[in-house]
Structures are given as structure tokens and as C-alpha cells.
Motif scaffolding. Structure first.
Motif, short mmCIF file in Angstrom:
data_model
loop_
_atom_site.label_atom_id
_atom_site.label_comp_id
_atom_site.label_asym_id
_atom_site.label_seq_id
_atom_site.Cartn_x
_atom_site.Cartn_y
_atom_site.Cartn_z
N MET A 1 -58.26 29.84 -139.59
CA MET A 1 -59.08 31.03 -139.41
C MET A 1 -59.35 31.29 -137.92
N ALA A 2 -59.53 30.21 -137.16
CA ALA A 2 -59.81 30.37 -135.73
C ALA A 2 -58.65 31.06 -135.01
N TRP A 3 -57.42 30.72 -135.42
CA TRP A 3 -56.25 31.34 -134.79
C TRP A 3 -56.17 32.83 -135.11
N LEU A 4 -56.53 33.22 -136.33
CA LEU A 4 -56.54 34.65 -136.68
C LEU A 4 -57.59 35.40 -135.85
N MET A 5 -58.76 34.79 -135.69
CA MET A 5 -59.80 35.40 -134.87
C MET A 5 -59.35 35.52 -133.42
N LEU A 6 -58.65 34.51 -132.94
CA LEU A 6 -58.17 34.54 -131.57
C LEU A 6 -57.13 35.64 -131.36
N VAL A 7 -56.22 35.79 -132.30
CA VAL A 7 -55.22 36.87 -132.20
C VAL A 7 -55.91 38.23 -132.26
N ALA A 8 -56.87 38.38 -133.16
CA ALA A 8 -57.62 39.64 -133.26
C ALA A 8 -58.36 39.92 -131.95
N ALA A 9 -58.94 38.89 -131.37
CA ALA A 9 -59.65 39.04 -130.09
C ALA A 9 -58.68 39.50 -129.00
N GLY A 10 -57.48 38.92 -128.99
CA GLY A 10 -56.48 39.32 -128.01
C GLY A 10 -56.02 40.76 -128.18
N LEU A 11 -55.83 41.16 -129.43
CA LEU A 11 -55.43 42.55 -129.70
C LEU A 11 -56.54 43.53 -129.31
N LEU A 12 -57.78 43.12 -129.54
CA LEU A 12 -58.90 43.98 -129.11
C LEU A 12 -59.00 44.03 -127.59
N GLU A 13 -58.57 42.97 -126.93
CA GLU A 13 -58.53 43.01 -125.47
C GLU A 13 -57.57 44.09 -124.99
N VAL A 14 -56.45 44.19 -125.65
CA VAL A 14 -55.47 45.24 -125.33
C VAL A 14 -56.11 46.61 -125.58
N ALA A 15 -56.79 46.75 -126.71
CA ALA A 15 -57.42 48.03 -127.07
C ALA A 15 -58.47 48.45 -126.05
#
Length: 104
Positions: A1-15
Motif C-alpha cells: 500500500m505504501a508503494w501505491l501511495m508513493l506513486v500517487a504522490a509522485g503523480l500529484l507532484e507532476v500535476a
């Protein structure tokens, strides 16, 4: 779950980086609001992921996704140049992210 949150955080950084560009120096309120909202949620997801992931790994992956993602957004949506050197730099960053993940 932590990895999914991390990827989502990274994608939101792009946004939020993209919306910050579109805010034209925070002069366009809707894009400014999107920047702030994306930044807050991205940081919150990163902080949550860091509860179980090492700092060095989490932060490196988060910034790497943001860097490469922003590069891709710049190419496709902002017409930024896709020079061989810039592409090579992105590939090297991706290779570093893969190595960081494998090392975790």
C-alpha cells in the motif's frame, strides 16, 4: 500500500508542477488553487508512505516520478524540446529509480 501511495504522490507532484506553470506566477486563481491542493495531497501521501518506507527510497522515488513526469508533460503539453541529451537524462533518472526500488 505504501508503494501505491508513493506513486500517487509522485503523480500529484507532476500535476501540481504543471498547474503551477499554468498559474503564470500565481496570477491565475484556479490554477493557483490546483497547485496548492495538489501539493498538499502529494505531501500527505508522501508522508504516509514514509511511515513504512525508508526516507532515502521514498523521497528519491517521489522526486524522480515528479522530475520525469514533468519532463514528459513538458514535451507533450508545453512543446518543450525533446533533445537527445534531455531524453538520455530522463532515461538515467528512470534507471536510478529502478535501482532504488530493487535495492529496497
Amino acid at each position: 500500500m505504501a508503494w501505491l501511495m508513493l506513486v500517487a504522490a509522485g503523480l500529484l507532484e507532476v500535476a501540481w508542477a504543471y498547474s503551477m506553470k499554468l498559474s503564470e506566477g500565481f496570477t491565475r486563481p484556479l490554477y493557483t488553487l490546483a497547485t496548492v491542493a495538489g501539493l498538499i495531497v502529494s505531501f500527505a501521501l508522501l508522508a504516509t508512505a514514509m511511515r513504512s518506507l525508508p526516507l532515502g527510497t521514498a523521497y528519491t522515488i517521489w522526486t524522480g516520478i515528479g522530475a520525469v513526469g514533468s519532463f514528459i508533460v513538458g514535451l507533450y503539453f508545453l512543446g518543450e524540446p525533446a533533445t537527445p541529451m534531455r531524453i538520455l537524462a530522463a532515461v538515467i533518472i528512470i534507471a536510478g529509480l529502478v535501482m532504488m526500488k530493487l535495492a529496497s
